[in-house]
Design a protein around this motif. Sequence first.
Motif, PDB file in Angstrom:
ATOM      1  N   THR A 191     -28.110 -87.138  27.254  1.00 32.73           N
ATOM      2  CA  THR A 191     -27.420 -86.192  28.134  1.00 32.73           C
ATOM      3  C   THR A 191     -28.435 -85.717  29.157  1.00 32.73           C
ATOM      4  N   CYS A 192     -28.112 -85.902  30.438  1.00 36.33           N
ATOM      5  CA  CYS A 192     -29.064 -85.540  31.494  1.00 36.33           C
ATOM      6  C   CYS A 192     -29.012 -84.035  31.739  1.00 36.33           C
ATOM      7  N   ALA A 193     -29.940 -83.557  32.603  1.00 40.16           N
ATOM      8  CA  ALA A 193     -30.023 -82.131  32.898  1.00 40.16           C
ATOM      9  C   ALA A 193     -28.768 -81.614  33.602  1.00 40.16           C
ATOM     10  N   GLN A 194     -27.986 -82.547  34.148  1.00 39.19           N
ATOM     11  CA  GLN A 194     -26.752 -82.120  34.817  1.00 39.19           C
ATOM     12  C   GLN A 194     -25.549 -82.179  33.880  1.00 39.19           C
ATOM     13  N   GLY A 195     -25.830 -82.502  32.609  1.00 40.08           N
ATOM     14  CA  GLY A 195     -24.759 -82.463  31.615  1.00 40.08           C
ATOM     15  C   GLY A 195     -23.934 -83.731  31.487  1.00 40.08           C
ATOM     16  N   HIS A 196     -24.350 -84.814  32.168  1.00 40.62           N
ATOM     17  CA  HIS A 196     -23.614 -86.075  32.009  1.00 40.62           C
ATOM     18  C   HIS A 196     -24.140 -86.839  30.806  1.00 40.62           C
ATOM     19  N   ARG A 197     -23.320 -87.712  30.298  1.00 36.84           N
ATOM     20  CA  ARG A 197     -23.749 -88.615  29.257  1.00 36.84           C
ATOM     21  C   ARG A 197     -24.104 -89.945  29.905  1.00 36.84           C
ATOM     22  N   HIS A 198     -25.306 -90.466  29.618  1.00 39.98           N
ATOM     23  CA  HIS A 198     -25.746 -91.720  30.232  1.00 39.98           C
ATOM     24  C   HIS A 198     -26.309 -92.662  29.184  1.00 39.98           C
ATOM     25  N   TRP A 199     -26.260 -93.938  29.500  1.00 38.98           N
ATOM     26  CA  TRP A 199     -26.833 -94.966  28.635  1.00 38.98           C
ATOM     27  C   TRP A 199     -28.270 -95.230  29.064  1.00 38.98           C
ATOM     28  N   ASP A 254     -32.597 -89.226  40.346  1.00 37.00           N
ATOM     29  CA  ASP A 254     -33.153 -88.502  39.202  1.00 37.00           C
ATOM     30  C   ASP A 254     -32.224 -87.356  38.817  1.00 37.00           C
ATOM     31  N   HIS A 255     -31.643 -87.458  37.621  1.00 37.73           N
ATOM     32  CA  HIS A 255     -30.728 -86.405  37.167  1.00 37.73           C
ATOM     33  C   HIS A 255     -31.443 -85.357  36.321  1.00 37.73           C
ATOM     34  N   GLY A 256     -32.742 -85.553  36.057  1.00 33.02           N
ATOM     35  CA  GLY A 256     -33.439 -84.694  35.099  1.00 33.02           C
ATOM     36  C   GLY A 256     -33.155 -85.209  33.690  1.00 33.02           C
TER      37      GLY A 256
HETATM   38 ZN   LIG Z   1     -26.575 -87.350  35.005  1.00 36.59          ZN
END
Ligand SMILES: [Zn+2]
Length: 312
Positions: free
Chosen positions: A10-18, A90-92
Amino acid sequence: MQGDGDGWVTCAQGHRHWGRYGAAGLLIRAADAVVLQHRAPWSHHGDTWGLLGGARDSHETVGTAALREAAEEAGIGPDSVRLTGVHTADHGRWSYTTVLAEAVGPLRPASVNPESVEVRWQPVDAVDRLPLHPGFAATWPMLRAAYPPPHLVVDAANVVGSRPDGWWHRRLSAAQALHDQLAVFARAGLGPWSSPLREGVERLSSGIAPESWPVANRIVGLSWIYPRVTMVVEGQARHIAAGSTVEVVRAVGSGDDAIVGVVRAHPDSLVVTADQKLRRRVGGLGADVVGPQWLRARLDVSSTQPTERPRQ
Ligand SMILES: [Zn+2]
């Protein structure tokens, strides 16, 4: 280690990523088309179009990861493309790096694993009408504008002549040494982006400030660039050995005429020469010019760096 990047974060922006170490994708570009993947319906953001790519492993550079994914997903070998730039979103705690490339010959991508419905060339103008993966959709306008890559045209006789040198056979070996340094430079690229290409550039044709140099504008947003390099040789230097990294133009007649010919085909080139007459000729065609010392400084830096960058 192999496969250790597989996993959700989970990135700093709250998305779920692979991709536990982030992800990387390859955007292969030709003049009017790009290679895109139609993602399998069961995949994350399935049934959309996006880049060949996936999770990076901990030991991989972004370039290595993107090229590995392109081979796994579309049978594209690393030698069939030339890297042109790097862009990172960069999403953090998670980032997606797009590795930009151009095909070096005819390239027929094909879907070779179940992650894709299809992998194919799509016309650049048609991309906006496709259902796009949201990450790719967000970066596409910037990626689209980053083409063609910066093109450096080197007046080899002038650059070689900028250092004291006497004998004809040394002209050949000096040109060979310059070629070999340019090949390292072209593979190493330039960055992180701090206008290295713009310093010292003179705009002869219209008096426009270097800040508005059109090539520089196209690469705003990229963190790393790999310029195309064309080296024009004449006389004895025509006999240098060359690989595929640097395009070598072997002038039959005047080297200056050959350089003007290259610039006619690529009007927004950056030409490296101190020859005032040639500077006026290429400037009149819209090219920018820079002196041999500018190039020497870049070559001296890139020859001390590892060739595969960046790691990020
Ligand atoms: Zn993200």
